[in-house]
Motif scaffolding. Structure first.
Motif, mmCIF file in Angstrom:
data_model
loop_
_atom_site.group_PDB
_atom_site.id
_atom_site.type_symbol
_atom_site.label_atom_id
_atom_site.label_comp_id
_atom_site.label_asym_id
_atom_site.label_seq_id
_atom_site.Cartn_x
_atom_site.Cartn_y
_atom_site.Cartn_z
ATOM 1 N N LYS A 421 0.829 -1.213 0.000
ATOM 2 C CA LYS A 421 0.000 0.000 0.000
ATOM 3 C C LYS A 421 0.865 1.266 0.000
ATOM 4 O O LYS A 421 0.633 2.207 0.770
ATOM 5 C CB LYS A 421 -0.952 0.008 1.196
ATOM 6 C CG LYS A 421 -1.977 -1.119 1.166
ATOM 7 C CD LYS A 421 -2.871 -1.087 2.390
ATOM 8 C CE LYS A 421 -3.880 -2.228 2.352
ATOM 9 N NZ LYS A 421 -4.738 -2.271 3.559
ATOM 10 N N GLY A 422 1.883 1.249 -0.834
ATOM 11 C CA GLY A 422 2.735 2.429 -0.981
ATOM 12 C C GLY A 422 3.842 2.544 0.046
ATOM 13 O O GLY A 422 4.700 3.425 -0.061
ATOM 14 N N THR A 423 3.834 1.698 1.060
ATOM 15 C CA THR A 423 4.866 1.741 2.104
ATOM 16 C C THR A 423 5.885 0.624 1.893
ATOM 17 O O THR A 423 5.513 -0.522 1.655
ATOM 18 C CB THR A 423 4.235 1.580 3.503
ATOM 19 O OG1 THR A 423 3.235 2.578 3.676
ATOM 20 C CG2 THR A 423 5.298 1.723 4.596
ATOM 21 N N GLU A 424 7.163 0.969 1.987
ATOM 22 C CA GLU A 424 8.207 -0.035 1.814
ATOM 23 C C GLU A 424 8.401 -0.823 3.106
ATOM 24 O O GLU A 424 8.620 -0.246 4.174
ATOM 25 C CB GLU A 424 9.534 0.621 1.406
ATOM 26 C CG GLU A 424 9.575 1.056 -0.052
ATOM 27 C CD GLU A 424 10.980 1.380 -0.518
ATOM 28 O OE1 GLU A 424 11.861 1.598 0.344
ATOM 29 O OE2 GLU A 424 11.206 1.409 -1.744
ATOM 30 N N VAL A 425 8.308 -2.141 3.000
ATOM 31 C CA VAL A 425 8.526 -3.023 4.139
ATOM 32 C C VAL A 425 9.868 -3.734 3.938
ATOM 33 O O VAL A 425 10.073 -4.423 2.946
ATOM 34 C CB VAL A 425 7.389 -4.069 4.267
ATOM 35 C CG1 VAL A 425 7.673 -5.027 5.427
ATOM 36 C CG2 VAL A 425 6.047 -3.376 4.443
ATOM 37 N N LEU A 426 10.778 -3.548 4.911
ATOM 38 C CA LEU A 426 12.075 -4.220 4.836
ATOM 39 C C LEU A 426 11.925 -5.657 5.322
ATOM 40 O O LEU A 426 11.257 -5.910 6.331
ATOM 41 C CB LEU A 426 13.103 -3.491 5.697
ATOM 42 C CG LEU A 426 13.420 -2.034 5.329
ATOM 43 C CD1 LEU A 426 14.443 -1.458 6.290
ATOM 44 C CD2 LEU A 426 13.930 -1.926 3.904
ATOM 45 N N LEU A 427 12.525 -6.578 4.618
ATOM 46 C CA LEU A 427 12.466 -7.979 5.039
ATOM 47 C C LEU A 427 13.394 -8.208 6.235
ATOM 48 O O LEU A 427 14.527 -7.704 6.245
ATOM 49 C CB LEU A 427 12.877 -8.903 3.891
ATOM 50 C CG LEU A 427 11.754 -9.378 2.951
ATOM 51 C CD1 LEU A 427 11.103 -8.216 2.222
ATOM 52 C CD2 LEU A 427 12.283 -10.396 1.954
ATOM 53 N N ASN A 428 12.905 -8.962 7.202
ATOM 54 C CA ASN A 428 13.689 -9.264 8.394
ATOM 55 C C ASN A 428 14.490 -10.551 8.158
ATOM 56 O O ASN A 428 14.204 -11.605 8.719
ATOM 57 C CB ASN A 428 12.754 -9.417 9.605
ATOM 58 C CG ASN A 428 13.513 -9.671 10.900
ATOM 59 O OD1 ASN A 428 14.729 -9.517 10.954
ATOM 60 N ND2 ASN A 428 12.795 -10.066 11.937
ATOM 61 N N VAL A 429 15.486 -10.424 7.295
ATOM 62 C CA VAL A 429 16.299 -11.585 6.934
ATOM 63 C C VAL A 429 17.406 -11.762 7.971
ATOM 64 O O VAL A 429 18.293 -10.906 8.096
ATOM 65 C CB VAL A 429 16.907 -11.433 5.519
ATOM 66 C CG1 VAL A 429 17.792 -12.627 5.175
ATOM 67 C CG2 VAL A 429 15.800 -11.280 4.486
ATOM 68 N N GLU A 430 17.364 -12.865 8.709
ATOM 69 C CA GLU A 430 18.341 -13.108 9.766
ATOM 70 C C GLU A 430 19.537 -13.923 9.287
ATOM 71 O O GLU A 430 20.630 -13.791 9.820
ATOM 72 C CB GLU A 430 17.682 -13.814 10.955
ATOM 73 C CG GLU A 430 16.686 -12.924 11.691
ATOM 74 C CD GLU A 430 16.357 -13.455 13.069
ATOM 75 O OE1 GLU A 430 16.702 -14.616 13.382
ATOM 76 O OE2 GLU A 430 15.734 -12.702 13.847
ATOM 77 N N SER A 431 19.324 -14.778 8.280
ATOM 78 C CA SER A 431 20.454 -15.566 7.774
ATOM 79 C C SER A 431 20.214 -15.988 6.333
ATOM 80 O O SER A 431 19.068 -16.084 5.882
ATOM 81 C CB SER A 431 20.697 -16.810 8.640
ATOM 82 O OG SER A 431 19.733 -17.806 8.376
ATOM 83 N N ILE A 432 21.316 -16.210 5.624
ATOM 84 C CA ILE A 432 21.270 -16.731 4.255
ATOM 85 C C ILE A 432 22.274 -17.883 4.176
ATOM 86 O O ILE A 432 23.464 -17.704 4.465
ATOM 87 C CB ILE A 432 21.611 -15.648 3.213
ATOM 88 C CG1 ILE A 432 20.626 -14.478 3.338
ATOM 89 C CG2 ILE A 432 21.584 -16.224 1.802
ATOM 90 C CD1 ILE A 432 20.982 -13.263 2.515
ATOM 91 N N SER A 433 21.777 -19.048 3.834
ATOM 92 C CA SER A 433 22.623 -20.243 3.773
ATOM 93 C C SER A 433 22.651 -20.776 2.344
ATOM 94 O O SER A 433 21.606 -20.909 1.714
ATOM 95 C CB SER A 433 22.089 -21.331 4.714
ATOM 96 O OG SER A 433 21.989 -20.838 6.036
#
Length: 583
Positions: A421-433
């Motif tokens: 809805k027009g607002t940017e939501v940052l992803l809560n990425v804790e890890s990348i494997s």
């Protein structure tokens, strides 16, 4: 006086020794440097031909590619530089190209341009997910949706294929007057064009003539014959040899050159992340629709079975395998004939909240989403901090393997904010494997590599990082584990021993080679350190299991797959990743 003479002799001796050592060092590196330059020439040439829009592989425009490949003599292509035909390399290449490509004079590389909505039936190669379409008797279209790495991969394989085809035509035409090979060719043609099914004696007669054409023994061809066969084309090896030779003969006698073209749409779209953006948006939309977008997310790049099987196989198959070791269960699941077992595990995963996103973007990367709040950890045989899991309710997002540069495109797009809805939501990425297959330079098939840095071949780019996985995490399980730098190569099909030995013996401390690591890390560092679209403290894990050792004769990718050898390392790595996530 004697002292001065001795000093002079010592100085001369030292200078001579220094010169010898200098020359020796230079001599030892020359072949590796030349090979590196040959790879660079190939990539510059491929980019030039792509921008040009077309070229003739066996004509003047394809000469640089041919000569560079023949100079390199990559391990995967075996005896490409010899007069005799290369069988293992041919099988490797033909499994990654569409069935029937050997019959086509015109090969057109396209973007996703709507052929899936036409009457053309997609042809998907045995060992590479890509949509191909046979337009008519002469033309094959190959869809490119994975970026430049896919173009390089295809052009290298096609160059090998056409070089091999000219070996056939050269033998047929050179001995035409003597009538020996020409007679063999006539017999092969008769067997291939025959409408009736070949009997075993007829097949062996055809193999005898084909072996003479290829400069191989009857035994060699008989041993390879079954590997080329398909249910619809049991005599496929004869078919491939005949059509490769036929088109090469036409090129040499009638100047009817085979041509590779690149569609205008492909040339316009390449490098713009079109497929990656569609793919990433689909994932974020699914997360948002299921109320999972703001939960902690753990991304795992792996296959589509190891995480699911690790979480749900013991419970789903407890009746079928009540007393079996868990790795024996995994091995049973990996066998082709056990589709029913795999289906049972999938059903159990869906019952426990798994969401499957089948790719429709063209990336050929499917996705699984696991909501840990819906998993009964009492039935999972991995220790977990259940209290913390219930509190944080993390999400595990498993994406299938990317291909080369596509790793950057997909992760770069996935880690971008999502607009709600027009607002940017940052992803809560804790890890990348990242778990994958790679070539190993010390050890053998099935061994494990833990990288401490990725070095990008052909550049000065290097990506050191703190790997949450350590060598000691995976030791003591009956598998050799190595730790050091990994080189991200432009294409595994171009590696030769000279370059690999240089990296292995140098201070770069390279333990293996793969195609995606530097691309993944470049995207992760950009998102976490520069753009700040994810946490700068994101944890990263990289581990690879060895698919081949290109420094060992008979252990290259062309020597065949891992079979069940890859099961144990795959699940060892998967279980350690999940153990860290759950604690």
């Amino acid at each position: 006086m004697l002292f001065l003479i001795q000093v002079c002799i010592n100085s001369i001796t030292f200078a001579a020794l220094k010169m010898v050592m200098k020359n020796k060092k230079h001599h030892e590196r020359t072949r590796a440097q030349e090979s590196s330059n040959a790879i660079e020439r190939m990539y510059i040439t491929m980019r030039h031909l792509f921008n040009r829009g077309f070229y003739k592989p066996m004509g003047i425009s394809g000469e640089t590619l041919r000569q560079s490949l023949l100079f390199l003599r990559p391990e995967i292509y075996g005896s490409i530089g010899e007069e005799k035909a290369e069988l293992a390399g041919l099988l490797y290449v033909i499994d990654r190209l569409p069935q029937g490509i050997e019959e086509c004079t015109f090969i057109n590389l396209t973007s996703d341009e709507g052929y899936s909505n036409s009457h053309f039936k997609p042809i998907i190669p045995e060992k590479r997910k890509r949509n191909c379409y046979r337009i008519d008797d002469e033309q094959m279209n190959i869809e490119i949706t994975r970026g430049r790495s896919e173009i390089y991969d295809i052009l290298t394989h096609l160059t090998f294929l056409f070089v091999e085809s000219h070996k056939i035509s050269n033998r047929v035409l050179a001995h035409e007057e003597e009538g020996v090979i020409a007679r063999d060719w006539e017999k092969l043609e008769k067997a291939v064009l025959s409408k009736k099914k070949l009997t075993q004696p007829e097949r062996e007669v055809a193999i005898t003539h084909t072996a003479n054409i290829l400069g191989r023994t009857f035994n060699e061809l008989t041993a390879a014959y079954g590997s080329f066969a398909t249910p619809s084309q049991p005599e496929r090896l004869l078919h491939i040899v005949y059509w490769l030779g036929k088109l090469a003969i036409e090129e040499q006698l009638d100047n009817n050159k085979r041509t590779i073209t690149f569609s205008p749409v492909l040339r316009e779209r390449i490098g713009h992340h079109i497929h990656g953006e569609i793919w990433a948006d689909s994932i974020k939309e699914t997360l948002h629709a299921n109320g999972l977008l703001e939960r902690p997310i753990h991304i795992i790049s792996a296959n589509m079975h190891s995480v699911m099987n690790t979480l749900f196989a013991p419970e789903a198959l407890k009746i079928e395998f009540p007393n079996k070791d868990v790795y024996e269960v995994y091995e049973q699941l990996s066998k082709k004939e056990n589709q029913d077992f795999r289906n049972k595990v999938t059903v159990k995963a869906i019952e426990n909240g798994m969401v499957f996103i089948e790719d429709t973007s063209g990336t050929n990367i499917d996705v699984q989403i696991f909501d840990t709040s819906k998993i009964d950890f009492d039935k999972v045989d991995i220790k977990a901090d259940i209290k913390a899991l219930k509190s944080k309710k993390p999400i595990i997002l498993v994406m299938d393997y990317a291909f080369g540069e596509q790793a950057y495109e997909t992760i770069d797009e996935l880690l971008k904010p999502y607009k709600v809805k027009g607002t940017e939501v940052l992803l809560n990425v804790e890890s990348i494997s990242i778990m994958g297959k790679a070539g190993i330079l010390e050890g053998g098939k099935g061994d494990i590599m833990i990288p401490s840095a990725h070095i990008f071949e052909g550049t000065a780019d290097n990506y050191p990082f703190k790997n949450e996985l350590k060598k000691e995490d995976l030791e003591g399980q009956g598998i050799n584990v190595y730790e050091g730098s990994m080189i991200t190569v432009l294409g595994t099909s171009l590696q030769n021993k000279d370059i690999l030995k240089f990296f292995y013996n140098s201070t770069w401390n390279v333990i293996g080679l793969e195609m995606e690591g530097a691309h993944y890390q470049k995207a992760i560092q950009a998102a976490s350190k520069v753009r700040r679209s994810i946490s700068p403290d994101v944890k990263v894990r990289y581990a690879y299991y060895a698919s081949d050792n290109p420094l060992e004769t008979g252990s290259t990718l062309a020597s065949g797959g891992l079979g069940t050898t890859g099961v144990r390392p795959t699940y060892l790595i998967t279980r350690k990743i999940l153990e860290q996530l759950f604690n």
